[in-house]
Design a protein around this motif. Structure first.
Motif, PDB file in Angstrom:
ATOM      1  N   UNK A 210       0.825  -1.214   0.000  1.00  0.00           N
ATOM      2  CA  UNK A 210       0.000   0.000   0.000  1.00  0.00           C
ATOM      3  C   UNK A 210       0.855   1.258   0.000  1.00  0.00           C
ATOM      4  N   UNK A 211       1.945   1.232   0.778  1.00  0.00           N
ATOM      5  CA  UNK A 211       2.834   2.398   0.801  1.00  0.00           C
ATOM      6  C   UNK A 211       3.440   2.620  -0.579  1.00  0.00           C
ATOM      7  N   UNK A 212       3.905   1.541  -1.192  1.00  0.00           N
ATOM      8  CA  UNK A 212       4.476   1.666  -2.546  1.00  0.00           C
ATOM      9  C   UNK A 212       3.429   2.198  -3.516  1.00  0.00           C
ATOM     10  N   UNK A 213       2.217   1.656  -3.418  1.00  0.00           N
ATOM     11  CA  UNK A 213       1.139   2.112  -4.305  1.00  0.00           C
ATOM     12  C   UNK A 213       0.860   3.600  -4.131  1.00  0.00           C
ATOM     13  N   UNK A 214       0.857   4.062  -2.893  1.00  0.00           N
ATOM     14  CA  UNK A 214       0.548   5.474  -2.648  1.00  0.00           C
ATOM     15  C   UNK A 214       1.603   6.383  -3.275  1.00  0.00           C
ATOM     16  N   UNK A 215       2.874   5.978  -3.209  1.00  0.00           N
ATOM     17  CA  UNK A 215       3.920   6.823  -3.798  1.00  0.00           C
ATOM     18  C   UNK A 215       3.912   6.744  -5.322  1.00  0.00           C
ATOM     19  N   UNK A 216       3.541   5.593  -5.866  1.00  0.00           N
ATOM     20  CA  UNK A 216       3.426   5.488  -7.333  1.00  0.00           C
ATOM     21  C   UNK A 216       2.299   6.395  -7.831  1.00  0.00           C
ATOM     22  N   UNK A 217       1.153   6.348  -7.138  1.00  0.00           N
ATOM     23  CA  UNK A 217       0.032   7.215  -7.527  1.00  0.00           C
ATOM     24  C   UNK A 217       0.416   8.686  -7.395  1.00  0.00           C
ATOM     25  N   UNK A 218       1.113   9.008  -6.318  1.00  0.00           N
ATOM     26  CA  UNK A 218       1.508  10.399  -6.084  1.00  0.00           C
ATOM     27  C   UNK A 218       2.404  10.909  -7.207  1.00  0.00           C
TER      28      UNK A 218
END
Length: 328
Positions: A210-218
């Motif tokens: 989830x953390x990785x996903x949030x930074x990719x989306x950002x």
């Protein structure tokens, strides 16, 4: 809900006062430009919202905007790449930056502040090195693509007022973000992660993903913003493109109800927060107030947002404690 109501009333108050003091605030030219800028800045505001909800932070957004704009101009103007290929490459570059951030934070266990602060410096330096601090102009060859950043759509029954094209892009992104955060399991897990990472992990939530996903989306959304900002001004100066934009994005998110502790935030709140910041900056300009005060306003906005967040958190804790305490 209370946060959104309060900031909406403040936005309305600033608009009314500014229009009364200077009626030019409401003329079509100013209104269209204001909505245009609100739309562009709201995209990077939504970008940072994903990481703030998880309890993280991204200080590299402005440099990502600058790097993506520079790379796009370099590929199109200097290398002559086709537009679709250049857009795909810049979008992939943005997503890759977010992936690296996420891996460094989750696998190497570095603090988000350190990772993204280093990114801020690295991406700015790469952008300046790539074109040797030169200025890239798109000229008139890409007017069709520029329409997405500064185009106008005539509206029936609204006279000279037209709809800025970036507002449509923002509406699509905001709609997708709202559905993702509120209607999907992944979105709800992001909030759970921000509220209590350890509890979320013990509940079976794969927090690292989830953390990785949030930074990719950002970073991906910041890259989309970078493309639009570059096309809007039709030129890219790598030393200044996107400077301090991360502060505008974070301010909009905090003002819109995102807690810097994580676990709280809403799409509509970020949109209203962005609108308030841009209206305040527009009011400073249109009322003839010294533009040097822009950063004073921005700093005060972030500070007041943090104070309000702390006040609401304490108030909520007191109410929960009171309900949990048995009465005689």
């Amino acid at each position: 809900m209370k946060k959104n109501l309060g900031i909406s009333l403040l936005l309305l108050f600033v608009c009314v006062v500014t229009s009364l003091v200077n009626p030019n605030f409401l003329i079509p030219y100013n209104a269209e430009n204001l909505v245009n800028w609100v739309s562009l800045y709201a995209i990077i505001g939504l970008a940072v919202t994903f990481v703030i909800i998880t309890g993280g932070i991204d200080l590299s957004i402005g440099s990502v905007v600058g790097l993506v704009g520079t790379v796009l101009g370099w590929l199109l103007v200097e290398k002559g790449w086709p537009v679709p290929v250049a857009l795909v490459v810049t979008a992939a570059l943005s997503a890759s930056i977010g992936l690296v951030h996420g891996l460094l934070i989750t696998k190497v266990k570095l603090q988000p502040f350190v990772v993204t602060l280093c990114g801020l410096l690295i991406y700015r330096g790469v952008a300046r090195w790539l074109v040797h601090d030169g200025t890239l102009g798109f000229g008139t060859a890409y007017d069709g693509q520029r329409w997405f950043a500064n185009g106008r759509i005539a509206l029936p029954f609204f006279g000279d007022y037209r709809l800025p094209a970036p507002l449509i892009i923002l509406a699509v992104i905001a709609g997708l973000a709202a559905v993702f955060l509120n209607k999907t399991v992944w979105g709800r897990h992001l909030f759970a992660l921000g509220r209590n990472e350890e509890a979320a992990r013990y509940s079976g939530i794969r927090t690292d993903r989830l953390v990785i996903l949030s930074y990719v989306l950002c970073s991906t959304l910041a890259g989309i913003g970078g493309i639009l900002f570059a096309l809007d001004v039709n030129t890219v100066q790598p030393a200044s493109q996107g400077n301090f934009y991360e502060l505008y994005a974070i301010a909009a998110a905090v003002l819109g109800g995102c807690s810097l502790r994580g676990g709280e935030g809403s799409v509509i709140g970020v949109l209203i927060g962005t609108a308030l910041i841009r209206v305040l900056l527009n009011a400073i300009n249109i009322l003839g107030i010294a533009t040097q005060l822009e950063f004073v306003v921005l700093g005060m906005v972030i500070l007041l947002g943090a104070i309000a967040d702390e006040y609401l958190r304490r108030n909520r804790s007191r109410r929960q404690l009171k309900r949990a305490t048995p009465t005689g």
